[in-house]
Design a protein around this motif. Structure first.
Motif, PDB file in Angstrom:
ATOM      1  N   VAL A 162     -33.191 102.789  -0.732  1.00  0.00           N
ATOM      2  CA  VAL A 162     -34.629 102.846  -0.463  1.00  0.00           C
ATOM      3  C   VAL A 162     -34.894 103.491   0.897  1.00  0.00           C
ATOM      4  O   VAL A 162     -35.811 104.307   1.048  1.00  0.00           O
ATOM      5  N   ALA A 163     -34.088 103.148   1.906  1.00  0.00           N
ATOM      6  CA  ALA A 163     -34.272 103.730   3.239  1.00  0.00           C
ATOM      7  C   ALA A 163     -34.049 105.242   3.222  1.00  0.00           C
ATOM      8  O   ALA A 163     -34.814 105.991   3.844  1.00  0.00           O
ATOM      9  N   TYR A 179     -34.465 107.223   0.655  1.00  0.00           N
ATOM     10  CA  TYR A 179     -35.601 107.826  -0.043  1.00  0.00           C
ATOM     11  C   TYR A 179     -36.825 107.891   0.881  1.00  0.00           C
ATOM     12  O   TYR A 179     -37.550 108.886   0.873  1.00  0.00           O
ATOM     13  N   CYS A 180     -37.047 106.856   1.658  1.00  0.00           N
ATOM     14  CA  CYS A 180     -38.188 106.866   2.591  1.00  0.00           C
ATOM     15  C   CYS A 180     -38.048 107.976   3.633  1.00  0.00           C
ATOM     16  O   CYS A 180     -39.025 108.671   3.938  1.00  0.00           O
ATOM     17  N   SER A 195     -38.728 111.211   1.891  1.00  0.00           N
ATOM     18  CA  SER A 195     -40.161 111.348   1.632  1.00  0.00           C
ATOM     19  C   SER A 195     -40.926 111.741   2.889  1.00  0.00           C
ATOM     20  O   SER A 195     -41.869 112.537   2.823  1.00  0.00           O
ATOM     21  N   THR A 227     -38.060 111.871  -6.315  1.00  0.00           N
ATOM     22  CA  THR A 227     -38.699 110.640  -6.761  1.00  0.00           C
ATOM     23  C   THR A 227     -38.161 110.224  -8.124  1.00  0.00           C
ATOM     24  O   THR A 227     -37.890 109.038  -8.360  1.00  0.00           O
TER      25      THR A 227
END
Length: 76
Positions: A7-8, A10-11, A14, A62
């Motif tokens: 998740v980190a 991907y953040c 992004s 995503t």
């Protein structure tokens, strides 16, 4: 790779795409910097083309992120 790390990453990814699309990154990247940070074929692109590339890549990452959340063995 654990879920938190996934998740980190991907953040962070992004934030990079958001910077290109909305925060002036596309204008800054025009020219040789696009080749260095994106792909070798991006050096002649203008800001609008770089933004389009960023939108497509953000959509692709995503999709990979969502699949990776439900299938941890596909994380890479």
């Amino acid at each position: 790779m654990g879920t938190g790390e996934f998740v980190a990453l991907y953040c962070l990814n992004s934030l990079f795409w958001k910077w290109i699309i909305s925060w002036g990154g596309a204008h800054w990247l025009e020219g040789w910097k696009a080749m260095a940070l994106l792909e070798w074929f991006a050096w002649p692109w203008n800001a609008e083309q770089i933004r389009l590339y960023a939108v497509v890549m953000w959509g692709f990452t995503t999709l990979v992120f969502v699949v990776g959340l439900f299938k941890p063995e596909w994380r890479f």
